[in-house]
Design a protein around this motif. Structure first.
Motif, mmCIF file in Angstrom:
data_model
loop_
_atom_site.group_PDB
_atom_site.id
_atom_site.type_symbol
_atom_site.label_atom_id
_atom_site.label_comp_id
_atom_site.label_asym_id
_atom_site.label_seq_id
_atom_site.Cartn_x
_atom_site.Cartn_y
_atom_site.Cartn_z
ATOM 1 N N TRP A 91 25.642 22.079 -15.082
ATOM 2 C CA TRP A 91 25.247 21.415 -13.844
ATOM 3 C C TRP A 91 25.333 22.381 -12.673
ATOM 4 C CZ3 TRP A 91 23.786 16.253 -13.455
ATOM 5 C CH2 TRP A 91 23.882 15.517 -14.645
ATOM 6 N N GLY A 92 24.436 22.183 -11.721
ATOM 7 C CA GLY A 92 24.541 22.884 -10.462
ATOM 8 C C GLY A 92 25.565 22.219 -9.559
ATOM 9 N N GLN A 93 25.753 22.801 -8.384
ATOM 10 C CA GLN A 93 26.785 22.317 -7.465
ATOM 11 C C GLN A 93 26.313 21.146 -6.622
ATOM 12 O OE1 GLN A 93 24.748 24.764 -6.795
ATOM 13 N NE2 GLN A 93 24.174 24.541 -4.638
ATOM 14 N N GLY A 94 25.024 20.906 -6.590
ATOM 15 C CA GLY A 94 24.475 19.787 -5.830
ATOM 16 C C GLY A 94 23.909 20.201 -4.484
ATOM 17 N N ALA A 95 22.927 19.452 -4.030
ATOM 18 C CA ALA A 95 22.306 19.676 -2.725
ATOM 19 C C ALA A 95 22.158 18.331 -2.029
ATOM 20 C CB ALA A 95 20.941 20.338 -2.876
ATOM 21 N N GLN A 96 22.628 18.264 -0.799
ATOM 22 C CA GLN A 96 22.565 17.006 -0.048
ATOM 23 C C GLN A 96 21.163 16.783 0.493
ATOM 24 O OE1 GLN A 96 25.107 14.579 0.700
ATOM 25 N NE2 GLN A 96 23.288 13.448 1.389
ATOM 26 N N VAL A 97 20.645 15.599 0.254
ATOM 27 C CA VAL A 97 19.381 15.165 0.844
ATOM 28 C C VAL A 97 19.661 13.910 1.651
ATOM 29 C CG1 VAL A 97 17.082 14.242 0.385
ATOM 30 C CG2 VAL A 97 17.951 16.166 -0.965
ATOM 31 N N THR A 98 19.323 13.947 2.923
ATOM 32 C CA THR A 98 19.528 12.811 3.807
ATOM 33 C C THR A 98 18.198 12.428 4.426
ATOM 34 O OG1 THR A 98 21.773 13.551 4.310
ATOM 35 C CG2 THR A 98 20.778 11.927 5.793
ATOM 36 N N VAL A 99 17.817 11.173 4.230
ATOM 37 C CA VAL A 99 16.570 10.658 4.780
ATOM 38 C C VAL A 99 16.918 9.721 5.918
ATOM 39 C CG1 VAL A 99 14.399 9.492 4.287
ATOM 40 C CG2 VAL A 99 15.521 10.848 2.502
ATOM 41 N N GLY B 248 17.455 23.813 -0.968
ATOM 42 C CA GLY B 248 16.310 23.101 -0.420
ATOM 43 C C GLY B 248 16.619 21.724 0.120
ATOM 44 N N GLY B 249 17.855 21.306 0.005
ATOM 45 C CA GLY B 249 18.223 20.012 0.563
ATOM 46 C C GLY B 249 18.238 20.065 2.085
ATOM 47 N N GLY B 250 18.435 18.897 2.695
ATOM 48 C CA GLY B 250 18.484 18.848 4.146
ATOM 49 C C GLY B 250 18.229 17.462 4.673
ATOM 50 N N LEU B 251 17.947 17.412 5.969
ATOM 51 C CA LEU B 251 17.679 16.157 6.669
ATOM 52 C C LEU B 251 16.181 16.032 6.896
ATOM 53 C CD1 LEU B 251 18.708 13.660 8.275
ATOM 54 C CD2 LEU B 251 18.857 15.192 10.262
ATOM 55 N N VAL B 252 15.629 14.879 6.558
ATOM 56 C CA VAL B 252 14.196 14.653 6.714
ATOM 57 C C VAL B 252 13.974 13.207 7.125
ATOM 58 C CG1 VAL B 252 13.885 14.072 4.258
ATOM 59 C CG2 VAL B 252 11.952 14.964 5.583
ATOM 60 N N GLN B 253 12.918 12.984 7.881
ATOM 61 C CA GLN B 253 12.584 11.614 8.265
ATOM 62 C C GLN B 253 11.917 10.878 7.108
ATOM 63 O OE1 GLN B 253 10.293 11.883 11.959
ATOM 64 N NE2 GLN B 253 12.113 11.226 13.071
ATOM 65 N N ALA B 254 12.065 9.584 7.116
ATOM 66 C CA ALA B 254 11.398 8.759 6.108
ATOM 67 C C ALA B 254 9.898 9.043 6.127
ATOM 68 C CB ALA B 254 11.659 7.286 6.376
ATOM 69 N N GLY B 255 9.337 9.152 4.937
ATOM 70 C CA GLY B 255 7.933 9.499 4.794
ATOM 71 C C GLY B 255 7.679 10.982 4.652
ATOM 72 N N GLY B 256 8.701 11.783 4.908
ATOM 73 C CA GLY B 256 8.565 13.235 4.829
ATOM 74 C C GLY B 256 8.744 13.760 3.424
ATOM 75 N N SER B 257 8.786 15.093 3.327
ATOM 76 C CA SER B 257 8.870 15.770 2.035
ATOM 77 C C SER B 257 9.933 16.860 2.061
ATOM 78 C CB SER B 257 7.528 16.427 1.693
ATOM 79 O OG SER B 257 6.497 15.477 1.576
ATOM 80 N N LEU B 258 10.473 17.126 0.897
ATOM 81 C CA LEU B 258 11.369 18.255 0.663
ATOM 82 C C LEU B 258 11.075 18.788 -0.731
ATOM 83 C CD1 LEU B 258 14.901 17.083 1.905
ATOM 84 C CD2 LEU B 258 13.515 18.896 2.916
ATOM 85 N N ARG B 259 11.366 20.081 -0.925
ATOM 86 C CA ARG B 259 11.289 20.657 -2.255
ATOM 87 C C ARG B 259 12.636 21.274 -2.603
ATOM 88 N NH1 ARG B 259 7.598 25.568 -4.687
ATOM 89 N NH2 ARG B 259 9.064 26.790 -3.421
ATOM 90 N N LEU B 260 13.223 20.776 -3.673
ATOM 91 C CA LEU B 260 14.468 21.337 -4.186
ATOM 92 C C LEU B 260 14.160 22.408 -5.229
ATOM 93 C CD1 LEU B 260 16.571 18.086 -4.686
ATOM 94 C CD2 LEU B 260 16.492 19.587 -2.698
ATOM 95 N N SER B 261 14.983 23.444 -5.222
ATOM 96 C CA SER B 261 14.873 24.510 -6.213
ATOM 97 C C SER B 261 16.146 24.572 -7.033
ATOM 98 C CB SER B 261 14.646 25.864 -5.536
ATOM 99 O OG SER B 261 13.468 25.875 -4.771
#
Length: 126
Positions: free
Chosen positions: A116-124, A7-20
Motif C-alpha cells: 500500500w501507498g501512504q495515501g493522498a488526501q482529496v477534499t471536495v 496529486g491529491g488536494g482541494l477541489v470544488q465540486a464538479g472539478g477534476s484531479l488526477r492521482l498518480s
C-alpha cells in the motif's frame, strides 16, 4: 519496494484531479493495481483495479463513469483520473499492489492486496 501517491488536494465540486501512484521495486505492468479510499468513520472502499499485462479495468458503481484508471508502463505509474467530483468523494485515497498469490485478474477487496501507498488526501468543497 514501495508505492507513492501524489496529486491529491482541494477541489470544488464538479472539478477534476488526477492521482498518480509511482512504484519502485515493482514493475506495475506485472501486478494488479487497485485504488481505494477511506473517509473518516468509514471502511476502506475499493474504487478501481487495473489487471496485470492486458490492462483490463473495473470500477465501483460509486465512481463508474467519473473515474478512469490507467497505467503508463514507461513511467511505472498508475493513474486515477477523477472527474465530476462530488462532496462525498472526500477521503484519503490509496493505491495498492497485489503481489500474491495470483497476479492475473481483477481484485476489489483491500485484503486481496499486500502493498500500500501512504495515501493522498482529496477534499471536495462546495
Amino acid at each position: 519496494a514501495q508505492l507513492v501517491e501524489s496529486g491529491g488536494g482541494l477541489v470544488q465540486a464538479g472539478g477534476s484531479l488526477r492521482l498518480s501512484c509511482v512504484a519502485s521495486g515493482f514493475t506495475v505492468e506485472k501486478y494488479p493495481i487497485g485504488w481505494f479510499r477511506q473517509a473518516p468513520g468509514k471502511e476502506r472502499e475499493g474504487l478501481s483495479c487495473i489487471s496485470s499485462f492486458d490492462g483490463a479495468t473495473d470500477y465501483a458503481d460509486s465512481v463508474k463513469g467519473r473515474f478512469t484508471i490507467s497505467r503508463d508502463n514507461a513511467k511505472n505509474t498508475v493513474y486515477l483520473q477523477m472527474d465530476s467530483l462530488k462532496l462525498e468523494d472526500t477521503a484519503i485515497y490509496y493505491c495498492a499492489l497485489r503481489y500474491y498469490p495470483d497476479r492475473r485478474g481483477i481484485y476489489s477487496q483491500p485484503d486481496e492486496y499486500q502493498y500500500w501507498g501512504q495515501g493522498a488526501q482529496v477534499t471536495v468543497s462546495s
